[in-house]
Design an enzyme around this catalytic site. Structure first.
Site, PDB file in Angstrom:
ATOM      1  N   PRO A  93      12.913  50.947  21.106  1.00  0.00           N
ATOM      2  CA  PRO A  93      14.235  50.330  21.242  1.00  0.00           C
ATOM      3  C   PRO A  93      14.240  49.202  22.270  1.00  0.00           C
ATOM      4  CG  PRO A  93      14.357  52.718  21.570  1.00  0.00           C
ATOM      5  CD  PRO A  93      12.906  52.371  21.456  1.00  0.00           C
ATOM      6  N   GLU A 120       9.307  60.675  24.341  1.00  0.00           N
ATOM      7  CA  GLU A 120       9.955  59.659  25.188  1.00  0.00           C
ATOM      8  C   GLU A 120       9.305  58.288  25.038  1.00  0.00           C
ATOM      9  OE1 GLU A 120      12.804  59.875  26.773  1.00  0.00           O
ATOM     10  OE2 GLU A 120      12.842  61.895  25.932  1.00  0.00           O
ATOM     11  N   ARG A 158       8.436  42.966   0.013  1.00  0.00           N
ATOM     12  CA  ARG A 158       9.252  42.325  -1.034  1.00  0.00           C
ATOM     13  C   ARG A 158       9.151  40.800  -0.995  1.00  0.00           C
ATOM     14  NH1 ARG A 158      14.278  41.005   0.099  1.00  0.00           N
ATOM     15  NH2 ARG A 158      15.209  41.724  -1.833  1.00  0.00           N
ATOM     16  N   ASP A 173      18.753  35.945  -0.793  1.00  0.00           N
ATOM     17  CA  ASP A 173      19.132  37.040   0.098  1.00  0.00           C
ATOM     18  C   ASP A 173      19.776  36.539   1.387  1.00  0.00           C
ATOM     19  OD1 ASP A 173      18.287  39.112  -1.445  1.00  0.00           O
ATOM     20  OD2 ASP A 173      16.300  39.250  -0.525  1.00  0.00           O
TER      21      ASP A 173
END
Ligand code: SAM
Length: 254
Positions: A93, A120, A158, A173
């Site tokens: 993160p 962690e 993709r 897109d």
């Protein structure tokens, strides 16, 4: 292109690699995904790959030594297959947010070695020695790096030639031109709903390709301006907005 994935949960990958439009790319090894079970590189009978953090506190930390051994095995396998040592990516993160520009860079590269964190996180000494890029899926905390790894694999795959049935599909897109996608409609022409009949926007039935393209572009501009105004500013700064785009944005007061 080759991706080597270090994970404690290789079985999580199979359902994604064997379904949908990307399946053929994985099965034909156009995108070659190799899964490495980190526990295979533990050095005790318990196949232990985590331990308590120095300094105390909750949770466990992924041990540097099994990671070192797994990476050495991957490097040897890549060399044997004539592949370059691909950059080691850690999902966390605290990393750089994954976006379409980054996906496009990966799509043109040789692949990557993906490290899926658990607990962690990873002993920082391993990170400092080997990790070239730290990537985040967004500002929320998952229990592991497998979903971010799958998200990156899917987004990169993709974009490979021949993977999507219609090669134009990804050109339209969201983010491909720095704007969000326009709305899409299909049959029936008029949908019966409890609130009354809902027809398709008439321009889409007109057969006028230029009018349809203009309508779609304006819808993209409108949605982007409403939801992600900073993307309009970025497109403007990059010179990607035409005079017609600016005229339309002016009607929205932008
Ligand atoms: C429970 S999380 C650890 C969170 C970490 N202690 C923190 O607060 O930043 C376990 C693993 O999930 C993965 N992970 C969780 N959220 C993520 C996100 N938003 N993006 C990328 N990876 C994530 C990472 O690999 C992380 O090491």
């Amino acid at each position: 292109m080759r991706f080597d994935v270090i994970t404690l949960f290789p079985d999580l990958f199979a359902p994604f690699l064997t379904q949908g439009v990307t399946r053929r790319a994985y099965e034909s090894r156009q995108v070659d995904v190799r899964l490495w079970q980190l526990r295979d590189f533990a050095d005790d009978n318990y196949r232990r790959v985590d331990d308590r953090p120095y300094g105390g506190g909750p949770g466990m930390v992924m041990l540097a030594e099994p990671l070192e051994r797994s990476l050495a095995a991957i490097r040897a396998s890549q060399a044997e297959a004539g592949y370059p040592a691909t950059p080691l990516v850690l999902f966390t993160p605290t990393g750089r947010r994954i976006d379409q520009a980054l996906v496009r860079e990966f799509a043109q590269g040789p692949g990557a070695t993906l490290l899926c964190g658990r607990y962690e996180g990873v002993d920082q000494r391993f990170v400092d020695r080997h990790v070239e890029l730290e990537l985040s899926l967004g500002d929320f905390v998952l229990s592991g790096g497998e979903l971010p790894a799958l998200a990156l694999l899917d987004a990169v795959t993709r974009l490979q030639p021949g993977v999507l049935n219609d090669a134009q599909s990804h050109v339209q897109d969201s983010f491909s031109e720095g704007l969000l996608d326009c709305p899409h409609f299909s049959r029936p022409e008029v949908l019966d709903t409890p609130e009354g009949p809902r027809p398709v926007p008439p321009v889409l039935l007109s057969g006028h390709h230029a009018d349809i393209a203009r309508w779609r572009r304006e819808q993209s501009l409108r949605i982007t301006a409403e939801r992600r105004p900073e993307l309009i500013e970025a497109a403007r700064a990059a010179g990607r907005l035409s005079k017609a785009d600016e005229r339309y944005l002016a009607t929205l007061g932008l």
